[in-house]
Enzyme design. Structure first.
Site, PDB file in Angstrom:
ATOM      1  N   CYS A 334       0.747  -1.224  -0.228  1.00 37.38           N
ATOM      2  CA  CYS A 334       0.078  -0.046  -0.146  1.00 37.38           C
ATOM      3  C   CYS A 334       1.074   1.349  -0.115  1.00 37.38           C
ATOM      4  CB  CYS A 334      -0.737   0.057   1.517  1.00 37.38           C
ATOM      5  SG  CYS A 334      -2.407   0.837   0.763  1.00 37.38           S
ATOM      6  N   HIS A 432      -3.971  -6.196   1.116  1.00 39.58           N
ATOM      7  CA  HIS A 432      -3.854  -6.246   1.987  1.00 39.58           C
ATOM      8  C   HIS A 432      -4.073  -7.010   2.571  1.00 39.58           C
ATOM      9  CE1 HIS A 432      -2.716  -1.786   4.092  1.00 39.58           C
ATOM     10  NE2 HIS A 432      -3.496  -1.624   2.991  1.00 39.58           N
TER      11      HIS A 432
END
Length: 488
Positions: A334, A432
């Site tokens: 991310c 994630h």
């Protein structure tokens, strides 16, 4: 008829979240429809709900313990710190703005409306609502307009049981002192107490339990022995990382995780921490990245640009390049993925003042921050080995460039995600939860020369929740807690 009980604490990290999870599993196994609820949470470790919102990771674990899908109404106000004095404000799963700590006080009356609305929605669909407080009700300087502790308890007439942590010391003073500083009407909401994380012979603290009960007039609901397996459950607070990264085993591959000031979704690494075949170390400020590291992970960040500045200030950019010259691997998750590119631009000031700065230049991509936040569960496969995965996206920003033409992942809807460098040593992704997938985790371990020892991460979480529920049933007066809950 629906009942409710609120678990508050003498401070942060006394075990409130885990106790609520354990009680949720215990009461669910008794046949009750249980819903967890936290009026206000402050965390950069969030989970995505099925309807595309976000809540605190602890409430997602509590929902799992209750065997229900996470809902935005389980954590109607989520504060995601962006600096020492300000935070993003997420209400019922959606970001509504950014507030400085001083200004946030003026928001509270309006936020209480959302809190009570969410509570009523959960109440209508449950037999028992287990409410978790935030911090401590002893922070009486924050009492005016409170929505997290006694403000909520008083507004809903929900009885409170307060938790003290004996493992950190001073539990008698913490519990008795909490009552001493509170206004009488607030203190009257507390009906009992729990002493958590006791080590040793519990009979040696019998006098202590009696003393607390005598001084406060509260009912003792139990002395909970330390539960070592709690470390196998995903942590919510970054304070847990100070302990998690302490040990290194030189006989197995080392994964070094950079400990950013605004680290987010660090539970991505939790499945790796439980693997016996690797050692995971969180590298704190002021320390170099270990030269013996086999994989460097740049984790998620709530303020990517500030944390990239921090990375350079530590000299970690130099360490990363040396690491790559040794033929070792780097993975960005991310915000960490965004840092690996050539540049990051924030023209709209999404993370603060508008600015742009060069990235690490390890992937041939660039990122532009955008106002729209992507919150969605995803499934797909890895391009390299066609292994399946499931996870979630939670980010602002679009990343494009030549290396994005060599993605790491392919989603089930056909979209590509991430990028891989030409030599294959540097990779990044927006997804994630990748390492919670057993086959994905095994593939990454194989690249490091390690064998997987944890065969089913998700089943392990379920087993720990069941054992913790057993632990609480054995050491708490769970029947007494249910009797305390008032019908709503």
């Amino acid at each position: 008829m629906t009942r409710a009980l609120m678990i508050q604490g003498t401070g942060s990290d006394v075990g409130k979240s885990l106790l609520v999870a354990g009680l949720a599993r215990a009461f669910t196994r008794r046949g009750l429809r249980v819903r967890p609820f936290k009026p206000q949470n402050m965390s950069n470790n969030a989970a995505v709900t099925a309807d595309g919102g976000e809540i605190g990771r602890a409430q997602a674990l509590q929902a799992r313990a209750a065997r229900v899908a996470p809902s935005v109404h389980m954590n109607p106000v989520l504060l995601k710190p962006q600096s020492e004095v300000g935070a993003q404000v997420v209400v019922q799963g959606r970001m509504i703005g950014t507030a400085r700590a001083r200004d946030y006080q003026a928001w509270k009356p309006r936020l209480m409306e959302s809190v009570l609305d969410s509570f009523e929605r959960l109440r209508a669909d449950s037999d028992l609502v287990l409410v978790e407080g935030a911090g401590s009700p002893a922070e009486v300087n924050l009492r005016r307009g409170d929505i997290a502790n006694m403000g909520f308890a008083r507004a809903t007439d929900t009885p409170v049981v307060i938790v003290g942590d004996i493992d950190r010391g001073g539990v008698i003073a913490s519990l008795v002192g909490t009552q001493a500083v509170m206004e009488p009407d607030d203190a009257a909401m507390i009906r009992g107490f729990i002493v958590n994380r006791f080590r040793g012979d519990p009979t040696l603290f019998a006098d202590g339990m009696a003393l607390i009960a005598e001084r406060t007039g509260w009912t003792p609901f139990g002395l909970v022995p330390f539960f070592p397996e709690a470390g196998r459950l995903p942590p919510e607070d970054a304070v847990a990382l100070d302990v998690a990264g302490a040990g290194r085993d030189g006989s197995v591959p080392l994964i070094a995780v950079l400990r950013f000031p605004h680290i987010a979704n660090f539970d991505d690494l939790d499945p790796l921490r439980q693997e016996p075949g690797v050692s995971v170390a969180f590298v704190p400020a002021g320390e170099p990245i270990p030269a013996e590291a086999d994989l460097i992970v740049l984790p998620g960040s709530k303020t990517t640009i500030d944390d990239l500045d921090f990375l350079r200030a530590q000299g970690w950019d130099i360490d990363i390049r040396a690491h790559l010259r040794r033929g070792r691997r780097v993975l960005g998750l991310c915000g960490g993925y965004q840092m690996l590119g050539r540049a990051i631009a924030d023209p709209q000031g999404i993370e603060g003042a508008p600015r742009a700065l060069p990235g690490l230049g390890l992937l041939d991509v660039e990122t532009v921050m955008t106002a729209e936040k992507r919150l969605v569960a995803v499934t797909g496969t890895t391009l390299a080995d066609d292994e399946p995965f499931s996870g979630y996206e939670m980010h602002v920003g679009d990343t494009t460039g030549p290396d994005a033409a060599h993605p790491l992942l392919r989603f089930a809807d056909g979209r590509a995600d991430g990028a891989v460098s030409a030599d294959g040593l540097v990779a990044g992704t927006y997804v994630h939860g990748l390492f919670a997938n057993d086959r994905q985790r095994a593939a990454w371990l194989a690249r490091l020369g390690a064998a997987p020892g944890l065969t089913n991460y998700e089943a392990g979480i379920e087993a720990v929740l069941d054992r913790f529920a057993d632990h609480l049933e054995a050491h708490l007066d769970c029947d007494g807690l249910l009797r305390l809950c008032r019908p709503l």
